[in-house]
Design a protein around this motif. Structure first.
Motif, PDB file in Angstrom:
ATOM      1  N   ALA A  77      43.295  52.095  20.531  1.00 40.06           N
ATOM      2  CA  ALA A  77      44.550  51.844  21.248  1.00 40.06           C
ATOM      3  C   ALA A  77      45.451  53.068  21.291  1.00 40.06           C
ATOM      4  CB  ALA A  77      45.294  50.680  20.590  1.00 40.06           C
ATOM      5  N   GLY A  78      45.015  54.170  20.651  1.00 40.75           N
ATOM      6  CA  GLY A  78      45.791  55.409  20.698  1.00 40.75           C
ATOM      7  C   GLY A  78      46.611  55.704  19.464  1.00 40.75           C
ATOM      8  N   GLY A  79      46.455  54.892  18.401  1.00 39.27           N
ATOM      9  CA  GLY A  79      47.181  55.137  17.159  1.00 39.27           C
ATOM     10  C   GLY A  79      46.478  56.189  16.304  1.00 39.27           C
ATOM     11  N   GLN A  80      47.185  56.710  15.299  1.00 41.18           N
ATOM     12  CA  GLN A  80      46.643  57.758  14.430  1.00 41.18           C
ATOM     13  C   GLN A  80      46.626  57.284  12.973  1.00 41.18           C
ATOM     14  OE1 GLN A  80      48.961  61.358  14.375  1.00 41.18           O
ATOM     15  NE2 GLN A  80      47.512  62.484  13.071  1.00 41.18           N
ATOM     16  N   ILE A  81      45.480  57.426  12.319  1.00 43.83           N
ATOM     17  CA  ILE A  81      45.370  57.108  10.898  1.00 43.83           C
ATOM     18  C   ILE A  81      45.741  58.359  10.105  1.00 43.83           C
ATOM     19  CG2 ILE A  81      43.908  56.207   9.054  1.00 43.83           C
ATOM     20  CD1 ILE A  81      44.251  54.285  11.423  1.00 43.83           C
ATOM     21  N   VAL A  82      46.853  58.302   9.358  1.00 43.28           N
ATOM     22  CA  VAL A  82      47.325  59.493   8.634  1.00 43.28           C
ATOM     23  C   VAL A  82      46.979  59.453   7.149  1.00 43.28           C
ATOM     24  CG1 VAL A  82      49.190  59.918  10.274  1.00 43.28           C
ATOM     25  CG2 VAL A  82      49.622  58.471   8.266  1.00 43.28           C
ATOM     26  N   ALA A  83      46.537  58.307   6.643  1.00 40.62           N
ATOM     27  CA  ALA A  83      46.169  58.210   5.226  1.00 40.62           C
ATOM     28  C   ALA A  83      45.231  57.029   5.019  1.00 40.62           C
ATOM     29  CB  ALA A  83      47.415  58.049   4.353  1.00 40.62           C
ATOM     30  N   THR A  84      44.258  57.222   4.130  1.00 38.25           N
ATOM     31  CA  THR A  84      43.336  56.145   3.755  1.00 38.25           C
ATOM     32  C   THR A  84      43.220  56.137   2.238  1.00 38.25           C
ATOM     33  OG1 THR A  84      42.071  56.422   5.802  1.00 38.25           O
ATOM     34  CG2 THR A  84      41.016  55.209   4.019  1.00 38.25           C
ATOM     35  N   GLN A  85      43.500  54.983   1.628  1.00 37.94           N
ATOM     36  CA  GLN A  85      43.479  54.869   0.176  1.00 37.94           C
ATOM     37  C   GLN A  85      42.710  53.611  -0.231  1.00 37.94           C
ATOM     38  OE1 GLN A  85      44.611  56.925  -2.159  1.00 37.94           O
ATOM     39  NE2 GLN A  85      45.701  58.419  -0.864  1.00 37.94           N
ATOM     40  N   TYR A  86      42.304  53.569  -1.495  1.00 35.50           N
ATOM     41  CA  TYR A  86      41.534  52.425  -1.993  1.00 35.50           C
ATOM     42  C   TYR A  86      42.106  51.933  -3.317  1.00 35.50           C
ATOM     43  CZ  TYR A  86      38.415  54.776   1.234  1.00 35.50           C
ATOM     44  OH  TYR A  86      37.890  55.408   2.340  1.00 35.50           O
ATOM     45  N   THR A  87      41.950  50.630  -3.550  1.00 36.54           N
ATOM     46  CA  THR A  87      42.320  50.039  -4.826  1.00 36.54           C
ATOM     47  C   THR A  87      41.227  49.033  -5.187  1.00 36.54           C
ATOM     48  OG1 THR A  87      44.082  48.893  -6.028  1.00 36.54           O
ATOM     49  CG2 THR A  87      43.776  48.270  -3.713  1.00 36.54           C
ATOM     50  N   ASN A  88      41.524  48.080  -6.049  1.00 33.18           N
ATOM     51  CA  ASN A  88      40.554  47.020  -6.341  1.00 33.18           C
ATOM     52  C   ASN A  88      41.260  45.682  -6.368  1.00 33.18           C
ATOM     53  OD1 ASN A  88      41.191  46.202  -9.276  1.00 33.18           O
ATOM     54  ND2 ASN A  88      41.003  48.431  -9.422  1.00 33.18           N
ATOM     55  N   GLY A 106      44.891  45.348  15.038  1.00 30.24           N
ATOM     56  CA  GLY A 106      45.025  46.754  15.408  1.00 30.24           C
ATOM     57  C   GLY A 106      45.647  46.931  16.781  1.00 30.24           C
ATOM     58  N   GLN A 107      45.187  46.143  17.733  1.00 28.34           N
ATOM     59  CA  GLN A 107      45.755  46.188  19.081  1.00 28.34           C
ATOM     60  C   GLN A 107      47.235  45.796  19.061  1.00 28.34           C
ATOM     61  OE1 GLN A 107      44.312  46.914  22.201  1.00 28.34           O
ATOM     62  NE2 GLN A 107      42.508  47.684  21.129  1.00 28.34           N
ATOM     63  N   TYR A 108      47.545  44.751  18.315  1.00 31.58           N
ATOM     64  CA  TYR A 108      48.922  44.256  18.241  1.00 31.58           C
ATOM     65  C   TYR A 108      49.830  45.297  17.601  1.00 31.58           C
ATOM     66  CZ  TYR A 108      52.701  40.858  17.453  1.00 31.58           C
ATOM     67  OH  TYR A 108      53.902  40.184  17.462  1.00 31.58           O
ATOM     68  N   ALA A 109      49.326  45.988  16.570  1.00 36.99           N
ATOM     69  CA  ALA A 109      50.124  46.986  15.853  1.00 36.99           C
ATOM     70  C   ALA A 109      50.558  48.127  16.757  1.00 36.99           C
ATOM     71  CB  ALA A 109      49.326  47.533  14.677  1.00 36.99           C
ATOM     72  N   VAL A 110      49.670  48.544  17.643  1.00 38.70           N
ATOM     73  CA  VAL A 110      49.981  49.668  18.537  1.00 38.70           C
ATOM     74  C   VAL A 110      50.729  49.205  19.785  1.00 38.70           C
ATOM     75  CG1 VAL A 110      48.989  51.512  19.956  1.00 38.70           C
ATOM     76  CG2 VAL A 110      47.991  50.984  17.714  1.00 38.70           C
ATOM     77  N   LYS A 111      50.189  48.184  20.427  1.00 41.57           N
ATOM     78  CA  LYS A 111      50.725  47.799  21.743  1.00 41.57           C
ATOM     79  C   LYS A 111      51.976  46.940  21.685  1.00 41.57           C
ATOM     80  CE  LYS A 111      46.261  48.231  24.070  1.00 41.57           C
ATOM     81  NZ  LYS A 111      45.224  47.561  24.890  1.00 41.57           N
ATOM     82  N   THR A 112      52.075  46.086  20.676  1.00 47.21           N
ATOM     83  CA  THR A 112      53.241  45.194  20.594  1.00 47.21           C
ATOM     84  C   THR A 112      54.281  45.707  19.606  1.00 47.21           C
ATOM     85  OG1 THR A 112      51.861  43.290  21.159  1.00 47.21           O
ATOM     86  CG2 THR A 112      53.998  42.825  20.156  1.00 47.21           C
TER      87      THR A 112
END
Length: 379
Positions: free
Chosen positions: A192-203, A156-162
């Motif tokens: 880290a300041g990112g925004q979650i715009v969608a949450t989905q589920y599968t199996n 998560g940190q890497y996704a936002v900061k790097t």
């Protein structure tokens, strides 16, 4: 008379063989992983790592408390199913194994752990990352890789900061592993300041993701994170490209395998996928791991898929504890196992008071030209 002499000689040989056999003690080591179903390539990898360790130890010769020890591997298939996992665990307890290397998935490792704990049998998982596994406070549970809090948090940190991601969509397969790593990733992204715009589920057996991906597409995320395994992640990447979704794709160690390029095909792209392996090899251990991979391929005819080296190290760590305790009895060598400081292929194997690996490393990868490429090793 000659016939009688031969018979006497044969009898003597049989008697000597029987004496040697009587002096050799069989010690059973259990291995449990899904060797059927969509995760079978990963499960067989775990089993192969344990098998290779057993073979190497037997070839070198093992003597404990003055007795020659021969390790015997008892391998069970849990099919990544919690109920089958507990059945396999019960079977191994009944067989009086001295240790268990496994299981592969958090969703099977956790329910099986209570059975091993009740029997006093040490369980070393080379791959289960859900923190709940060692939070149960069983004295018999050990983990050789970093947990989801570390894995998801680092990603998560890497996704936002790097990577510079600002908006994120998250999908998980509702397993203990998939949900756990996805939740930790979401927490780290938000922190880290990112925004979650969608949450989905599968199996973990799904093959069609068009509905959830179409819903996600309208939110235009920079990055899609998937908590699950490569058998689901690969087809998901294919369908993302078919729908024209150009977001980066991220995941934990479940997708971070050598099998992902074959599962995703040309949709994989270069630098489009970033994943982390719950484990890491510092530069000084790189040659040892390369040598292990070469030995593995020579023995089994295939490349290492996932965490075979951790299963290998887990087996040697158990035997090292037995040597120091001068006993193969779990009740006697378990205290030594908690004090392990074994120099394994993947690094030093030592556990904290919960049974988690000390100073667990993480390795971040991407894929280029259909091959996994190292990005960085971090804590």
């Amino acid at each position: 008379m000659q016939f009688k002499m031969i018979s006497l000689a044969g009898a003597l040989a049989l008697a000597l063989a029987g004496t040697a056999s009587a002096q050799e003690q069989i010690v059973r080591i259990g291995s449990v992983a899904p060797t059927t179903g969509s995760d079978s390539h990963m499960g067989k990898d775990n089993e192969n790592g344990t098998r290779l360790a057993v073979e190497d130890i037997n070839a070198k010769g093992l003597v404990i408390d003055g007795k020659k020890i021969k390790l015997q591997l008892l391998a069970e298939d849990d099919a990544a199913d919690p109920r089958q996992a507990t059945n396999a665990a019960t079977k191994l307890v009944d067989a009086r194994v001295s240790a268990v290397i496994g299981h592969l998935n958090s969703g099977t490792t956790i329910p099986a752990s209570r059975i091993y704990a009740n029997a006093g049998i040490p369980q070393l998982s080379p791959s289960a990352t859900n923190p709940k596994y060692t939070q149960q406070k069983f004295k018999t549970t050990f983990r050789l890789v970093a947990n989801d809090a570390q894995l998801g948090g680092t990603l998560g940190q890497y996704a936002v900061k790097t990577m510079g991601g600002k908006t994120f969509a998250i999908i998980d397969d509702r397993t203990a592993y998939g949900q756990g790593v996805a939740d930790q990733f979401a927490k780290a992204v938000k922190a880290a300041g990112g925004q979650i715009v969608a949450t989905q589920y599968t199996n973990n057996k799904a093959t069609d993701f068009n509905a959830i991906l179409t819903s996600i597409k309208s939110r235009k995320p920079d990055i899609i994170f998937f908590g699950g395994m490569d058998a689901v992640g690969g087809p998901m990447i294919r369908q993302m490209r078919q729908l024209g979704i150009n977001a980066k794709f991220m995941g934990g160690d479940g997708i971070c395998t050598g099998s992902l390029p074959g599962l995703a095909g040309t949709a994989l792209g270069d630098d489009q996928v970033v994943c982390a392996e719950a484990g890491g090899v510092p530069e000084e251990r790189r040659k040892a791991v390369d040598d292990f991979r070469a030995k593995y391929k020579k023995r089994f005819g295939i490349d290492v898929v996932y965490t075979a080296a951790y299963a290998y190290d887990a087996t040697f760590t158990v035997v090292d504890a037995m040597k120091r305790a001068n006993s193969t009895d779990p009740a006697k060598y378990l205290p030594e196992l908690t004090k392990s400081n074994y120099p394994g292929v993947t690094g030093t194997i030592a556990f904290d008071e919960h049974g988690d690996i000390k100073d667990g490393l993480l390795t971040l990868y991407t894929y280029r030209n259909g091959k996994r490429e190292l990005l960085t090793v971090t804590k």
